[in-house]
Design an enzyme around this catalytic site. Structure first.
Site, PDB file in Angstrom:
ATOM      1  CG  MET A  30     -53.604  48.601   7.225  1.00 37.57           C
ATOM      2  SD  MET A  30     -54.428  47.412   6.159  1.00 37.57           S
ATOM      3  CE  MET A  30     -55.332  48.498   5.091  1.00 37.57           C
ATOM      4  N   GLY A  31     -50.057  51.965   7.350  1.00 39.31           N
ATOM      5  CA  GLY A  31     -49.068  52.842   6.718  1.00 39.31           C
ATOM      6  C   GLY A  31     -49.708  53.806   5.742  1.00 39.31           C
ATOM      7  CG  ASN A  35     -51.423  66.126   8.354  1.00 41.27           C
ATOM      8  OD1 ASN A  35     -50.326  65.676   8.722  1.00 41.27           O
ATOM      9  ND2 ASN A  35     -51.524  67.214   7.604  1.00 41.27           N
ATOM     10  CG  HIS A  37     -52.637  57.467   9.647  1.00 42.37           C
ATOM     11  ND1 HIS A  37     -52.577  57.666   8.294  1.00 42.37           N
ATOM     12  CD2 HIS A  37     -53.337  56.322   9.828  1.00 42.37           C
ATOM     13  CE1 HIS A  37     -53.199  56.676   7.666  1.00 42.37           C
ATOM     14  NE2 HIS A  37     -53.673  55.845   8.576  1.00 42.37           N
ATOM     15  N   GLY A 149     -59.669  55.736  13.938  1.00 40.32           N
ATOM     16  CA  GLY A 149     -60.292  56.908  13.321  1.00 40.32           C
ATOM     17  C   GLY A 149     -61.778  56.681  13.080  1.00 40.32           C
TER      18      GLY A 149
HETATM   19  O1  PAF Z   1     -57.797  51.011   9.638  1.00 40.38           O
HETATM   20  C1  PAF Z   1     -56.777  50.375   9.288  1.00 40.38           C
HETATM   21  O2  PAF Z   1     -55.789  50.936   8.838  1.00 40.38           O
HETATM   22  C2  PAF Z   1     -56.778  48.856   9.396  1.00 40.38           C
HETATM   23  O3  PAF Z   1     -58.026  48.339   9.114  1.00 40.38           O
HETATM   24  C3  PAF Z   1     -56.266  48.358  10.742  1.00 40.38           C
HETATM   25  C4  PAF Z   1     -57.168  48.766  11.890  1.00 40.38           C
HETATM   26  C5  PAF Z   1     -54.852  48.886  10.992  1.00 40.38           C
HETATM   27  C6  PAF Z   1     -56.189  46.817  10.730  1.00 40.38           C
HETATM   28  O4  PAF Z   1     -55.370  46.360   9.711  1.00 40.38           O
END
Ligand code: PAF
Length: 281
Positions: A30-31, A35, A37, A149
Site C-alpha cells: 500500500m506504499g 526497508n 518492503h 511480510g
Molecule cells: O499488507 C499490505 O500492505 C496490504 O494488506 C496488501 C497485501 C497490499 C493488500 O492491500
C-alpha cells in the site's frame, strides 16, 4: 522502471516476457515503503526474473475511514526506493481501475475460523477486503510467486486460504520481519509515532522477545501472563491482545509440544495501532 496505471498496460508489458519463459513475482503493497518492503523486493529477485510491485491503498480493507484518510502516500519517495532496488515495474492503479463498479461491490469468501480471531475481532471485515484486492492484483499480474511480510502473520494465512479457495497456482513466499536496531518492527504506520510513542512502542518487541527467550522456562500461561505484565506500566500503550497461538489456526496454543507456535501482539501506541509477532518454533 516501468509504471503502469491500468491492468491493460500491465498485461501488455508482461505478455511477451511470460511467453519467453520469464518468471514473474508480485510484491503487493500500500506504499509508504520502508526497508521491510525492500527486503521483499530483494527476496523476489532471488525467486523470479521480473518483479512487479503494486502500490494501492485499498479502501475495502479499512474499517475506520479516518485511518484510510491518514494513510501515508509518499509516492515520489516510494518510486525512488523501488527504482534503487531494481524493481522492474510498478502497478499503481486508482480506485476506479480496481473497483469499476464501486468499492462496495459484493465480495465474500469463506476464509475459515481464523478470519474472526485476533485482528479479525478488532477490524471486522478486514480480511475480506484484503483478500478481495489481492485476488484482483493476482488476476492483473498472474504472477508465479507473490511475496508477503511475516509481520502481517494473519494476513498471510488468510491469503493462503483465499488461494486454496480459488485453486490459484501461485507460490506464496513469506519474508521475515525487518526490525529497527532497537527491535521495533518496521511498519508504514511508524511514521505516525511521536518521540514518546516511538520509545513506548518497544514494549511490543520486548514482550515477544521475552516469550522467545524464556519459552523453555515457563508454562504457556505463565509466559503469557508475564508478557502481558510488560504493558502494565507503559503510559499511552493500550494492549489489544497478546497470545501464544498455533500458527495454522491462530487458536490459543494448548500445549508447548505443538509444532507451530507463534506469539502475536497488537497494541495502540498513542493514536497508532501496531502489530508484531515472533515465531517461537
Ligand atoms: O499488507 C499490505 O500492505 C496490504 O494488506 C496488501 C497485501 C497490499 C493488500 O492491500
Amino acid at each position: 522502471m516501468e509504471i503502469f496505471k491500468t491492468k491493460e498496460a500491465l498485461k501488455a508489458y508482461l505478455k511477451p516476457l511470460k511467453a519467453s519463459g520469464k518468471k514473474v513475482a508480485l510484491v503487493p503493497t500500500m506504499g509508504a515503503l520502508h526497508n521491510g518492503h525492500i527486503s521483499l523486493i530483494k527476496l523476489a529477485q532471488e525467486n523470479a526474473d521480473i518483479i512487479i510491485c503494486s502500490i494501492f491503498v485499498n479502501p475495502t480493507q479499512f474499517t475506520d475511514p479516518k485511518d484510510l484518510e491518514k494513510y501515508p502516500r509518499p509516492i515520489e519517495h516510494d518510486l525512488a526506493m523501488l527504482n534503487d532496488a531494481g524493481c522492474n515495474g510498478v502497478f499503481m492503479p486508482n480506485v476506479a481501475e480496481m473497483y469499476p463498479s464501486g468499492a462496495d461491490e459484493n465480495w465474500h469468501i469463506d476464509l475459515g475460523k481464523a478470519e474472526f480471531l485476533l485482528e479479525g475481532e478488532f477490524r471486522k471485515g478486514h480480511y475480506q477486503g484484503v483478500t478481495q484486492i489481492v485476488k484482483k492484483l493476482f488476476d492483473a499480474v498472474e504472477p508465479d510467486v507473490a511475496m508477503f511480510g511475516q509481520k502481517d502473520f494473519q494476513q498471510v494465512l488468510m491469503i493462503k486460504n483465499m488461494l486454496a479457495h480459488f485453486k490459484l497456482p501461485i507460490k506464496i513466499i513469506t519474508c521475515p520481519i525487518i526490525r529497527e536496531d532497537d527491535g521495533l518492527a518496521m511498519s508504514s504506520r511508524n511514521i505516525h509515532l511521536s518521540e514518546t510513542d516511538r520509545k513506548n512502542a518497544l514494549v511490543l518487541s520486548k514482550s515477544l522477545q521475552f516469550v522467545a527467550d524464556n519459552f523453555a522456562s515457563y508454562s504457556l500461561n505463565e509466559l503469557e501472563k508475564q508478557a502481558k505484565s510488560f504493558y502494565h506500566n507503559v503510559e499511552g500503550v493500550e494492549l489489544d491482545y497478546f497470545t501464544i497461538a498455533n500458527g495454522d489456526t491462530l487458536e490459543p496454543s494448548k500445549s508447548k509440544d505443538e509444532s507451530n507456535l507463534v506469539a502475536l501482539v497488537a497494541a495502540k501506541v498513542g493514536n497508532t495501532r501496531l502489530i508484531d509477532n515472533m515465531i517461537i518454533k
